[in-house]
Design an enzyme around this catalytic site. Structure first.
Site, short mmCIF file in Angstrom:
data_model
loop_
_atom_site.label_atom_id
_atom_site.label_comp_id
_atom_site.label_asym_id
_atom_site.label_seq_id
_atom_site.Cartn_x
_atom_site.Cartn_y
_atom_site.Cartn_z
N THR A 29 75.94 -61.51 39.99
CA THR A 29 74.92 -61.67 41.04
C THR A 29 75.56 -61.53 42.42
OG1 THR A 29 73.65 -63.17 39.65
CG2 THR A 29 73.25 -63.32 42.01
N GLY A 83 81.00 -60.62 41.32
CA GLY A 83 81.68 -60.82 42.60
C GLY A 83 82.28 -62.22 42.68
N ALA A 84 82.73 -62.57 43.87
CA ALA A 84 83.30 -63.91 44.09
C ALA A 84 83.23 -64.24 45.58
CB ALA A 84 84.75 -63.96 43.62
N ASP A 85 83.30 -65.52 45.87
CA ASP A 85 83.34 -65.97 47.27
C ASP A 85 84.78 -66.14 47.74
OD1 ASP A 85 80.45 -66.24 47.66
OD2 ASP A 85 80.65 -67.72 46.06
N GLY A 96 79.37 -68.92 43.41
CA GLY A 96 78.16 -69.72 43.53
C GLY A 96 77.52 -69.67 44.91
N GLY A 97 78.09 -68.82 45.78
CA GLY A 97 77.47 -68.65 47.10
C GLY A 97 76.00 -68.26 46.97
N GLY A 98 75.69 -67.50 45.91
CA GLY A 98 74.31 -67.08 45.68
C GLY A 98 73.56 -68.04 44.77
N GLU A 104 76.58 -67.48 35.56
CA GLU A 104 77.79 -66.66 35.73
C GLU A 104 78.93 -67.22 34.90
OE1 GLU A 104 76.90 -65.05 40.25
OE2 GLU A 104 78.12 -66.82 40.01
C1 5RP Z 1 76.68 -65.73 43.30
C2 5RP Z 1 78.14 -65.44 43.40
C3 5RP Z 1 78.55 -64.18 44.06
O1 5RP Z 1 79.36 -63.47 43.18
C4 5RP Z 1 79.31 -64.50 45.29
O2 5RP Z 1 78.51 -65.34 46.12
C5 5RP Z 1 79.71 -63.24 46.07
O3 5RP Z 1 78.58 -62.67 46.64
P1 5RP Z 1 78.64 -61.33 47.47
O4 5RP Z 1 78.98 -60.24 46.53
O5 5RP Z 1 77.25 -61.21 48.04
O6 5RP Z 1 79.68 -61.49 48.56
O7 5RP Z 1 78.97 -66.19 42.94
O8 5RP Z 1 76.43 -66.97 42.72
#
Ligand code: 5RP
Length: 219
Positions: A29, A83-85, A96-98, A104
């Site tokens: 996500t 992806g990742a934060d 988990g930013g999203g 996940e």
């Molecule tokens: C969502 C996530 C995303 O992978 C994470 O927030 C990175 O998001 P982006 O690709 O928009 O930078 O963990 O829960």
């Protein structure tokens, strides 16, 4: 100069190599994964289906005509792209930013290879500059927050946000995560925690980091 979004796109393009010929994909996500989903359009007839980590990704996949499958029906997956934060040198992550961290983490656990795609701004020496997301059962929100204060963090309720599982999110600021595995286990053990956004017990296997000079592969 490349924008962060250009670098995300480059990382997403590089991930296509890892999914070629694989019929069922795990899909994460976020904005980086959105690029990846869009890139799958050209291959959609070769893809049997995808297991999706969020309603948002499900909608995007379905728009492309890629069937979304139930993890219970497909068993373990060959590959998961997400992806990742934040990413540290051990390929341990904050995610988990999203707000999709629970699904996940389940898909990452059920996948043989976890390919993480990100722009270079996500790479850090020590996890914790990005506020650590924790999904909680709503009635436990204050209790879990108090436990996080004891661990040295400053919790903030992501007010108004409800996860796809009906949970709530606490974002914990100013937590320097020097021992990610231990911290993941400690927070997992707090009653009311559904999922903590540290991915250290099951880190990424490969990180594709978009940089202005090309994509850097970490493994
Ligand atoms: C969502 C996530 C995303 O992978 C994470 O927030 C990175 O998001 P982006 O690709 O928009 O930078 O963990 O829960």
């Amino acid at each position: 100069m490349s924008s962060a979004d250009d670098l995300k796109r480059k990382a997403a393009e590089a991930a296509l190599e890892y999914v070629r010929g694989i019929p069922i994909l795990g899909i994460g996500t976020g904005s980086t994964v959105n690029h990846f989903i869009d890139l799958l359009a050209d291959f959609r007839h070769q893809i049997e289906g995808a297991v999706s980590s969020s309603e948002a990704s499900t909608e995007r996949l379905k728009k492309l005509g890629i069937p979304v499958l139930d993890l219970n029906a497909v068993g373990d997956l060959e590959v998961y792209v997400d992806g990742a934060d934040e990413i540290n040198p051990h390929l341990q992550l904050i995610k988990g930013g999203g707000g999709a961290l629970t699904r996940e983490k389940i898909i990452a656990a059920a996948s043989r290879k976890f390919v993480c795609i990100a722009d270079e701004g996500k790479y850090v020496d020590v996890l914790g500059r990005f506020p650590l997301p924790i999904e909680v059962i709503p009635m436990a929100r204050s209790y879990v927050s108090r436990q996080m204060v004891k661990l040295g963090g400053q919790p903030q309720w992501r007010e108004g946000f409800i996860t796809d599982n009906g949970g709530q999110i606490i974002d914990v600021h100013n937590l320097e995560i020097l021992k990610p595995i231990e911290m993941e286990q400690t927070i997992n053990n707090i009653p009311g925690v559904v999922t903590v956004g540290i991915f250290a017990l099951r880190p990424a296997d490969v990180v594709l980091l978009g940089t202005p000079d090309g994509v850097k592969t970490l493994n």
